[in-house]
Design a protein around this motif. Structure first.
Motif, PDB file in Angstrom:
ATOM      1  N   PRO A  48       0.813  -1.221   0.000  1.00 16.84           N
ATOM      2  CA  PRO A  48       0.000   0.000   0.000  1.00 16.84           C
ATOM      3  C   PRO A  48       0.846   1.270   0.000  1.00 16.84           C
ATOM      4  CG  PRO A  48      -0.868  -1.584   1.574  1.00 16.84           C
ATOM      5  CD  PRO A  48       0.421  -2.164   1.063  1.00 16.84           C
ATOM      6  N   GLU A  49       1.988   1.254   0.705  1.00 15.58           N
ATOM      7  CA  GLU A  49       2.808   2.464   0.775  1.00 15.58           C
ATOM      8  C   GLU A  49       3.469   2.785  -0.566  1.00 15.58           C
ATOM      9  OE1 GLU A  49       3.426  -0.347   2.370  1.00 15.58           O
ATOM     10  OE2 GLU A  49       5.566  -0.778   2.605  1.00 15.58           O
ATOM     11  N   ASP A  50       3.584   1.791  -1.451  1.00 15.72           N
ATOM     12  CA  ASP A  50       4.128   2.039  -2.787  1.00 15.72           C
ATOM     13  C   ASP A  50       3.029   2.628  -3.673  1.00 15.72           C
ATOM     14  OD1 ASP A  50       6.153   0.653  -1.577  1.00 15.72           O
ATOM     15  OD2 ASP A  50       6.096  -1.061  -2.933  1.00 15.72           O
ATOM     16  N   ALA A  51       1.833   2.017  -3.620  1.00 15.09           N
ATOM     17  CA  ALA A  51       0.713   2.508  -4.422  1.00 15.09           C
ATOM     18  C   ALA A  51       0.361   3.942  -4.030  1.00 15.09           C
ATOM     19  CB  ALA A  51      -0.497   1.597  -4.239  1.00 15.09           C
ATOM     20  N   ALA A  52       0.592   4.291  -2.755  1.00 15.66           N
ATOM     21  CA  ALA A  52       0.216   5.619  -2.262  1.00 15.66           C
ATOM     22  C   ALA A  52       0.982   6.741  -2.962  1.00 15.66           C
ATOM     23  CB  ALA A  52       0.438   5.708  -0.746  1.00 15.66           C
ATOM     24  N   SER A  53       2.123   6.396  -3.579  1.00 16.76           N
ATOM     25  CA  SER A  53       2.868   7.417  -4.326  1.00 16.76           C
ATOM     26  C   SER A  53       2.152   7.772  -5.627  1.00 16.76           C
ATOM     27  CB  SER A  53       4.279   6.907  -4.681  1.00 16.76           C
ATOM     28  OG  SER A  53       4.894   6.328  -3.550  1.00 16.76           O
ATOM     29  N   PHE A  54       1.168   6.942  -6.037  1.00 18.98           N
ATOM     30  CA  PHE A  54       0.544   7.135  -7.343  1.00 18.98           C
ATOM     31  C   PHE A  54      -0.943   7.476  -7.267  1.00 18.98           C
ATOM     32  CE2 PHE A  54       4.395   4.892  -8.024  1.00 18.98           C
ATOM     33  CZ  PHE A  54       4.884   5.409  -9.205  1.00 18.98           C
ATOM     34  N   GLY A  55      -1.460   7.607  -6.055  1.00 23.05           N
ATOM     35  CA  GLY A  55      -2.872   7.948  -5.921  1.00 23.05           C
ATOM     36  C   GLY A  55      -3.231   8.020  -4.447  1.00 23.05           C
ATOM     37  N   LYS A  56      -4.359   8.617  -4.141  1.00 26.16           N
ATOM     38  CA  LYS A  56      -4.744   8.757  -2.729  1.00 26.16           C
ATOM     39  C   LYS A  56      -5.987   7.923  -2.451  1.00 26.16           C
ATOM     40  CE  LYS A  56      -2.687  13.224  -1.686  1.00 26.16           C
ATOM     41  NZ  LYS A  56      -1.376  12.595  -1.377  1.00 26.16           N
ATOM     42  N   GLY A  57      -6.055   7.341  -1.254  1.00 29.61           N
ATOM     43  CA  GLY A  57      -7.246   6.620  -0.801  1.00 29.61           C
ATOM     44  C   GLY A  57      -7.664   5.546  -1.773  1.00 29.61           C
TER      45      GLY A  57
ATOM     46  N   TYR C 122      10.470  -1.926   5.703  1.00 26.09           N
ATOM     47  CA  TYR C 122       9.479  -2.877   5.184  1.00 26.09           C
ATOM     48  C   TYR C 122       8.528  -3.342   6.281  1.00 26.09           C
ATOM     49  CZ  TYR C 122       8.450  -5.247   0.768  1.00 26.09           C
ATOM     50  OH  TYR C 122       7.903  -5.598  -0.437  1.00 26.09           O
ATOM     51  N   LEU C 123       9.066  -3.576   7.469  1.00 28.09           N
ATOM     52  CA  LEU C 123       8.253  -4.195   8.508  1.00 28.09           C
ATOM     53  C   LEU C 123       7.404  -3.191   9.290  1.00 28.09           C
ATOM     54  CD1 LEU C 123      10.645  -6.962   9.901  1.00 28.09           C
ATOM     55  CD2 LEU C 123       8.763  -7.208   8.265  1.00 28.09           C
ATOM     56  N   ILE C 124       7.879  -1.945   9.409  1.00 28.46           N
ATOM     57  CA  ILE C 124       7.141  -0.982  10.258  1.00 28.46           C
ATOM     58  C   ILE C 124       5.753  -0.683   9.699  1.00 28.46           C
ATOM     59  CG2 ILE C 124       7.150   1.427  11.071  1.00 28.46           C
ATOM     60  CD1 ILE C 124      10.184   1.102  11.571  1.00 28.46           C
ATOM     61  N   PRO C 125       5.400  -0.439   8.458  1.00 27.04           N
ATOM     62  CA  PRO C 125       6.267   0.012   7.378  1.00 27.04           C
ATOM     63  C   PRO C 125       6.385   1.533   7.374  1.00 27.04           C
ATOM     64  CG  PRO C 125       4.063  -0.421   6.521  1.00 27.04           C
ATOM     65  CD  PRO C 125       3.991  -0.612   8.008  1.00 27.04           C
ATOM     66  N   LEU C 126       7.514   2.019   6.864  1.00 22.06           N
ATOM     67  CA  LEU C 126       7.709   3.456   6.682  1.00 22.06           C
ATOM     68  C   LEU C 126       7.093   3.884   5.353  1.00 22.06           C
ATOM     69  CD1 LEU C 126      11.432   3.975   7.752  1.00 22.06           C
ATOM     70  CD2 LEU C 126       9.372   4.291   9.125  1.00 22.06           C
ATOM     71  N   PRO C 127       6.605   5.132   5.265  1.00 16.50           N
ATOM     72  CA  PRO C 127       6.134   5.623   3.964  1.00 16.50           C
ATOM     73  C   PRO C 127       7.306   5.682   2.977  1.00 16.50           C
ATOM     74  CG  PRO C 127       6.176   7.413   5.583  1.00 16.50           C
ATOM     75  CD  PRO C 127       6.493   6.156   6.328  1.00 16.50           C
ATOM     76  N   ARG C 131      11.887   3.094   2.054  1.00 13.59           N
ATOM     77  CA  ARG C 131      12.376   1.772   1.672  1.00 13.59           C
ATOM     78  C   ARG C 131      13.097   1.834   0.329  1.00 13.59           C
ATOM     79  NH1 ARG C 131       7.952  -0.872   0.161  1.00 13.59           N
ATOM     80  NH2 ARG C 131       8.697  -1.706  -1.809  1.00 13.59           N
ATOM     81  N   GLY C 132      12.564   2.620  -0.599  1.00 13.14           N
ATOM     82  CA  GLY C 132      13.182   2.735  -1.915  1.00 13.14           C
ATOM     83  C   GLY C 132      14.596   3.285  -1.845  1.00 13.14           C
ATOM     84  N   LEU C 133      14.787   4.317  -1.043  1.00 13.26           N
ATOM     85  CA  LEU C 133      16.121   4.922  -0.954  1.00 13.26           C
ATOM     86  C   LEU C 133      17.116   3.985  -0.284  1.00 13.26           C
ATOM     87  CD1 LEU C 133      15.360   8.675  -0.087  1.00 13.26           C
ATOM     88  CD2 LEU C 133      16.068   7.680  -2.291  1.00 13.26           C
TER      89      LEU C 133
END
Lengths: 156, 156, 156
Positions: A48-57, C122-127, C131-133
């Motif tokens: 979800p945190e990856d998808a969040a870079s491309f859209g909200k909610g 990954y586990l927390i997960p951080l926004p 993780r990408g950086l």
């Protein structure tokens, strides 16, 4: 002391191993970039945190999906791991076992060629048995090196 | 120069490492053949170009499916990767760290035995805790070797 | 003979490699325990014989399911494999290629830090892009070491 260990790399079979091992590892690392490219262009994420870079909610939620190109790149990456890990270990021991330089080069070149062709066959994709044969060539030279290692060093 | 690097393999602990590392890598490579065997006999593929070898059009599509035996072999293969990669790296450094030969042999034999038993436990399958205990034995000897490596070489 | 091969580990760059390679492999091995912890506390298994330890008959069947925390730990584990395998191979060859000790230490420290941070992210997960950086930092230093290896040993 520095000299002692870097003398290792004076050995030509070891230099050849170092060259081809580095090449196939870089090729394997390329799979991460290819997967990331497909994830971003196809907007197909698993976190979800990856998808969040491309859209909200709700906009982000629809990007949590699988995509055929992403999955294909991931399978190619896993197949690399399954085959390059044995090459790394067995190839190093083989290079240390005193092989003929020309024989060693032939083994390393076939392996590197087989993995590069395997990736192309997976991503294009080529009809079978293209991918199967390229996989088999890398598998066969790894078995051949393992046989030489065991014949030379066997100590159970 | 050839002599210098192949002298490495005069060391008995390194020869033992080379032997057992090659054995567990060959065992891991066997998982590819087992997966392929189940894919072909169960007709369960993931790539359309693979299924196409076994049927045409709609006939091929029905072979794009998952199969319990295929997935079991794949999980065993991935578990091998997760455990044999640490053994390859830590075991090599351990063999270079000047261990007692008999202690080194004990570590390598337990690891190889644990991985062979793990595969049997996964494929048969045996009731738990058979697979769990075999996994734990290999894990424990890898930790033990890591401890010896860090004690010998720690350089942060 | 024992002396000859353990002299390898007199080299400070190799000792540093041995230390950091062991640390990242132990970190990777930790992922197995984290996955097992989530499987057991979330009661989410994939093998019937594992679920059977937690319930009988229909009771066990309901534990054959996927769980978001388990899957997250598994993805972190696979990402470790994909990135630590190249580090193991390229890092060893790099350490043998006679690098400046301080440069080598910088590469190894950044890599180990990046993988530890990646797991936390990954586990927390951080926004993102946390993780990408962290992934990119480890990837970049591996490429840098590969460049040094190829520049030093290239033998095609």
């Amino acid at each position: 002391e520095m000299a002692k260990s870097s003398q290792l790399l004076d050995n030509e079979a070891l230099r050849a191993y170092a060259t081809y091992a580095t090449i196939v590892l870089l090729k394997m690392m390329l799979m991460s970039l290819i997967t990331a490219y497909f994830r971003i262009t196809r907007k197909a994420f698993v976190n979800p945190e990856d998808a969040a870079s491309f859209g909200k909610g709700e906009g982000a939620k629809k990007y949590l999906r699988t995509d055929q190109d992403v999955e294909r790149a991931r399978r190619g990456h896993l197949n690399d791991l399954e085959n390059i890990v044995p090459f790394l270990g067995i190839g190093l021991l083989y290079a240390l076992s005193g092989p003929e330089l020309s024989t060693a080069l032939m083994h390393f070149r076939i392996f590197a060629g087989s993995r590069i062709f395997h990736t192309l066959a997976y991503l294009i994709p080529l009809p079978q048995p293209g991918r199967g044969l390229s996989w088999a060539a890398g598998y066969a030279v790894t078995i051949s090196m393992a046989y030489k290692v065991l014949k030379t060093v066997l100590y159970l």
